[in-house]
Design a protein around this motif. Structure first.
Motif, PDB file in Angstrom:
ATOM      1  N   GLU A   1       0.897  -1.051  -0.075  1.00  0.00           N
ATOM      2  CA  GLU A   1      -0.146  -0.021   0.023  1.00  0.00           C
ATOM      3  C   GLU A   1       1.009   1.291  -0.141  1.00  0.00           C
ATOM      4  O   GLU A   1       0.400   2.196  -0.692  1.00  0.00           O
TER       5      GLU A   1
ATOM      6  N   THR B   1       1.999   6.883  -6.907  1.00  0.00           N
ATOM      7  CA  THR B   1       1.038   8.143  -6.857  1.00  0.00           C
ATOM      8  C   THR B   1       1.614   9.288  -6.728  1.00  0.00           C
ATOM      9  O   THR B   1       1.298  10.248  -7.477  1.00  0.00           O
TER      10      THR B   1
ATOM     11  N   SER C   1       2.511   1.813  -3.511  1.00  0.00           N
ATOM     12  CA  SER C   1       1.584   2.350  -4.254  1.00  0.00           C
ATOM     13  C   SER C   1       1.274   3.747  -4.123  1.00  0.00           C
ATOM     14  O   SER C   1       1.214   4.696  -5.050  1.00  0.00           O
ATOM     15  N   ARG C   2       1.109   4.313  -2.808  1.00  0.00           N
ATOM     16  CA  ARG C   2       0.916   5.682  -2.489  1.00  0.00           C
ATOM     17  C   ARG C   2       2.242   6.253  -3.077  1.00  0.00           C
ATOM     18  O   ARG C   2       2.295   7.451  -3.463  1.00  0.00           O
TER      19      ARG C   2
ATOM     20  N   ASP D   1      -4.164  12.749  -1.123  1.00  0.00           N
ATOM     21  CA  ASP D   1      -3.064  11.960  -0.855  1.00  0.00           C
ATOM     22  C   ASP D   1      -2.404  12.443   0.334  1.00  0.00           C
ATOM     23  O   ASP D   1      -1.214  11.818   0.694  1.00  0.00           O
TER      24      ASP D   1
END
Length: 234
Positions: free
Chosen positions: A7, A14, A10-11, A218
């Motif tokens: 996770e 991004t 993935s952040r 985010d």
């Protein structure tokens, strides 16, 4: 990779992509030799780029770019040449000691042998020099040689903490490890440069411009406005 790390990775991807879309892809090209980058980065501690650049240029001009002359000069002359950078009582001896080590080990003032090292070994090698920590070493490796090292200055540290990619009080060294683990080496230069730009113009230490920030969706800091300490981290 554990679910939590997947996770986070993935952040990280991004965030990298959002910064790329907002600020573009900065072009990597070495502005000076690794050795000269090392000397200027030693000068840059606790001052701004303008002052460290002025001190570096004055040092070169004063001694006609003769590093043997710098190495053997009275310490007072070096302190006077770099005075604008501040902390000259510490920085002058560090520069001389760095020159002494290179002259003794390499017979010259060059770091070109770093090209033959793995990034971790090159990082450890540079951190032997006085006044050189992980940030200085990473700057030399990334900016002069394009090697896989992620420098963390106050802007990068603050932005990383606020985005929630690290703990709120995470050290610069911890943040360096987070980005190096979560993203491939080819992203380091772009992310580093774009995070500094973001930290200077949007995610400032005081009164960050959250309303116009592309990272709103985010960003841990934005999601928890009012819950953070009064003094933003970093």
């Amino acid at each position: 990779m554990a679910a939590e790390n997947r996770e986070l990775a993935s952040r990280a991807r991004t965030i990298y992509q959002l910064f790329l879309e907002e600020y573009g892809e900065p072009e990597w090209k070495p502005s000076r030799s690794g050795f000269e980058q090392l000397i200027q980065t030693i000068l840059s501690a606790n001052t701004n780029d303008r002052n460290s650049g002025a001190a570096f240029q004055t040092l070169k001009d004063r001694f006609d770019s003769d590093w043997d002359a710098v190495r053997t000069a009275p310490l007072g002359e070096i302190k006077d040449a770099i005075r604008v950078a501040g902390m000259y009582n510490q920085k002058a001896p560090h520069i001389v000691q760095t020159l002494e080590i290179l002259f003794s080990e390499e017979g010259s003032y060059s770091l070109e042998h770093l090209r033959e090292m793995e990034p971790a070994a090159a990082q450890a090698y540079l951190q032997r020099f006085p006044g050189v920590g992980h940030k200085t070493a990473s700057i030399v490796l990334l900016f002069s040689y394009g090697m896989a090292a992620f420098p963390v200055d106050t802007h990068v540290q603050r932005v990383t903490q606020r985005l929630g990619m690290s703990g709120r009080r995470a050290s610069a060294e911890k943040i360096k490890a987070v980005w190096e683990e979560m993203l491939p080496a080819e992203t380091y230069f772009s992310l580093h440069v774009n995070m500094i730009r973001h930290g200077r113009t949007v995610c400032t230490a005081r009164t960050p411009r959250c309303a116009s920030c592309v990272m709103q969706d985010d960003c841990d800091y934005y999601a928890r406005l009012g819950e953070w300490d009064d003094a933003p981290p970093g």
